[in-house]
Design a protein around this motif. Structure first.
Motif, short mmCIF file in Angstrom:
data_model
loop_
_atom_site.label_atom_id
_atom_site.label_comp_id
_atom_site.label_asym_id
_atom_site.label_seq_id
_atom_site.Cartn_x
_atom_site.Cartn_y
_atom_site.Cartn_z
N ARG A 188 103.89 78.77 -40.96
CA ARG A 188 103.28 79.86 -41.82
C ARG A 188 103.76 79.64 -43.19
N VAL A 189 102.92 79.61 -44.34
CA VAL A 189 103.51 79.23 -45.58
C VAL A 189 102.50 80.36 -46.53
N ASP A 190 103.15 80.68 -47.81
CA ASP A 190 102.44 81.08 -48.84
C ASP A 190 101.71 80.18 -49.85
N VAL A 191 100.37 80.25 -49.72
CA VAL A 191 99.85 79.42 -50.78
C VAL A 191 99.00 79.95 -52.00
N ARG A 192 99.38 81.12 -52.10
CA ARG A 192 98.64 81.98 -53.00
C ARG A 192 98.82 81.39 -54.45
N SER A 193 99.87 80.69 -54.93
CA SER A 193 100.23 80.34 -56.12
C SER A 193 100.31 78.72 -56.08
N ALA A 194 99.73 78.05 -55.19
CA ALA A 194 99.89 76.74 -54.96
C ALA A 194 99.42 75.79 -56.12
N THR A 195 100.33 74.76 -56.44
CA THR A 195 100.04 73.75 -57.39
C THR A 195 100.62 72.49 -56.60
N ASP A 232 89.77 80.81 -47.91
CA ASP A 232 90.79 81.71 -48.66
C ASP A 232 90.14 83.09 -48.53
N PRO A 233 91.20 84.07 -48.29
CA PRO A 233 90.81 85.44 -48.19
C PRO A 233 90.02 85.90 -49.68
N ASN A 234 90.43 85.14 -50.64
CA ASN A 234 89.69 85.41 -52.05
C ASN A 234 88.80 84.39 -52.27
N PHE A 235 88.18 83.83 -51.42
CA PHE A 235 87.12 82.65 -51.70
C PHE A 235 85.86 83.15 -52.45
N ALA A 236 85.26 84.32 -52.44
CA ALA A 236 84.52 84.81 -53.33
C ALA A 236 84.60 84.86 -54.82
N PHE A 247 93.91 81.71 -41.94
CA PHE A 247 94.84 82.95 -42.55
C PHE A 247 94.92 84.16 -41.60
N GLY A 248 96.21 84.64 -41.83
CA GLY A 248 96.46 85.95 -41.06
C GLY A 248 96.23 87.02 -41.82
N PRO A 249 96.13 88.12 -41.27
CA PRO A 249 95.96 89.47 -41.85
C PRO A 249 97.05 89.96 -43.08
N ASP A 250 98.16 88.96 -42.85
CA ASP A 250 99.12 89.11 -43.80
C ASP A 250 98.73 88.26 -45.19
N GLY A 251 97.79 87.58 -45.09
CA GLY A 251 97.26 86.78 -46.44
C GLY A 251 98.22 85.37 -46.29
N MET A 252 99.14 85.02 -45.27
CA MET A 252 99.59 83.71 -45.18
C MET A 252 98.91 82.65 -44.40
N LEU A 253 99.20 81.38 -44.83
CA LEU A 253 98.28 80.70 -44.24
C LEU A 253 99.20 79.94 -42.85
#
Length: 376
Positions: free
Chosen positions: A182-189, A87-91, A147-153
């Motif tokens: 191309r999907v957005d997983v930033r709020s995945a549940t 994830d781009p925010n893995f840290a 992940f692309g540079p647009d934050g999408m998976l």
């Protein structure tokens, strides 16, 4: 080969000789498929087809795997654990994503989380993002999640297998096979594993799956982002291997399979090319596959160790094991190079470490780093 051993080749850039070599990192793995690391991380994560992820640190493999999902993985044909994306925010969130084939031969993209214990993931944290049926054949599973540079998976799915796309998936806008998704997983549940970005090309279009970013792909085993550019290496059937290149903003492109194979009509003297995007680079397999049989797409080099190579796209072929590169410009493909590095054998994949340096994954079980060769 032994650790540190390799072959080298020399190419001249601006009156100076650049020599490349392959450096064996040392350990031997069981049927490796991919290597990756989070940006800035000194560890190297090595995926094995059977469903095991090992960590290499300071030249040694850690005793305990990062994760073992082998009980869930189908390894027949071209199946297995095929890739991984941090994830781009893995840290901060500890999320990473796997692409594999499950025991029912479905293509699965799944999210996991690292555990509080260093160098271990949490095997109980699985969240299924995508599960796509692949019922008929054991080839053309695609294989890359990134992940692309647009934050999408993104996920590159093969056409479903067989020869000639018998189900017509690649040209079917209501099928996910034969596509780049191309999907957005930033709020995945669990209840809503992804959402669709409003910039996806088929949003709110009847009989078109909104997850689709690009169509007309046969088996996009590997693709790569470079800034706002997207390179897709699509494995050919009996004649041509191709690389497609487009701006990341160009959603909805159709790369032609199975109307086209590369820039040629597939099994037809003529065909309608209307609305199709042809590859920027291709090569013929040639008689008896003398030039290759299946392109192994790599990456555009952006590391610090070999600044002369900045912007060059590297690729190989599973049947020939060469290491080649080219430079894509607005005027076309230039600087096509064969680096003469064939000692890796059958190249399964490329990978990058936390510093952006390139690696080759060999079917022999060895991992090689692309390094500067000796000038003596």
């Amino acid at each position: 080969m032994t650790a540190g051993a390799g072959a080298s080749a020399t190419v001249t850039y601006s009156n100076s000789a650049l020599t490349l070599a392959l450096s064996d990192i040392g350990p031997v793995f069981t049927d490796p498929t991919f290597v990756i690391a989070p940006p800035g991380d000194e560890r190297l994560f090595v995926l094995e087809r059977r469903g095991v992820i090992r960590i290499v640190r300071d030249g040694a493999v850690l005793t305990q795997p990062w994760l073992d999902i082998s009980a869930n993985v189908f390894t027949g044909g071209e199946g297995g654990l095929l890739s991984m994306a941090f994830d781009p925010n893995f840290a901060a969130n500890g999320y990473f994503y796997l692409y594999y084939t499950d025991l029912a031969r479905n293509i699965v993209v799944e999210r996991y989380t690292r555990s509080p214990t260093p160098n271990l993931a949490d095997p109980t944290s699985a969240l299924t993002i995508l599960r796509v049926a692949h019922p008929q054949f054991t080839n053309h599973f695609g294989g890359l999640v990134a992940f692309g540079p647009d934050g999408m998976l993104y996920a590159g799915l093969g056409d479903g297998g067989g020869a000639g796309d018998p189900s017509g998936n690649a040209q079917d806008p209501n099928a996910l096979l034969g596509k780049l998704l191309r999907v957005d997983v930033r709020s995945a549940t669990a209840g809503l594993p992804y959402t669709i970005a409003p910039t996806n090309p088929y949003v709110n279009q009847p009989l078109r799956r909104p997850e689709i970013w690009a169509a007309g792909l046969r088996n996009p085993w590997r693709y790569a982002f470079d800034g706002e550019q997207l390179y897709i290496a699509d494995v050919g059937q009996d004649a041509r291997e191709e690389v497609n290149l487009a701006a990341l903003s160009q959603g909805g492109l159709n790369y032609g399979w199975d109307i086209m194979e590369g820039s040629a009509c597939h099994e037809a003297a003529t065909c309608d090319r209307t609305g199709l995007t042809l590859p920027v680079f291709e090569y013929e397999q040639g008689a008896a596959k003398v030039n290759g049989c299946a392109i192994t797409g790599g990456y555009v080099y952006r590391g610090a160790a070999l600044p002369e190579l900045a912007g060059r796209y590297f690729y190989s072929d599973y049947c020939r094991g060469f290491v080649k590169s080219f430079f894509a410009t607005g005027a076309g493909i230039v600087e096509q190079r064969d680096w003469g590095l064939n000692t890796a054998g059958q190249v399964v994949s490329f990978g990058r470490d936390g510093a952006g340096e390139l690696y080759l994954v060999s079917a022999s079980g060895r991992i090689f780093r692309l390094v500067r060769g000796s000038t003596g």
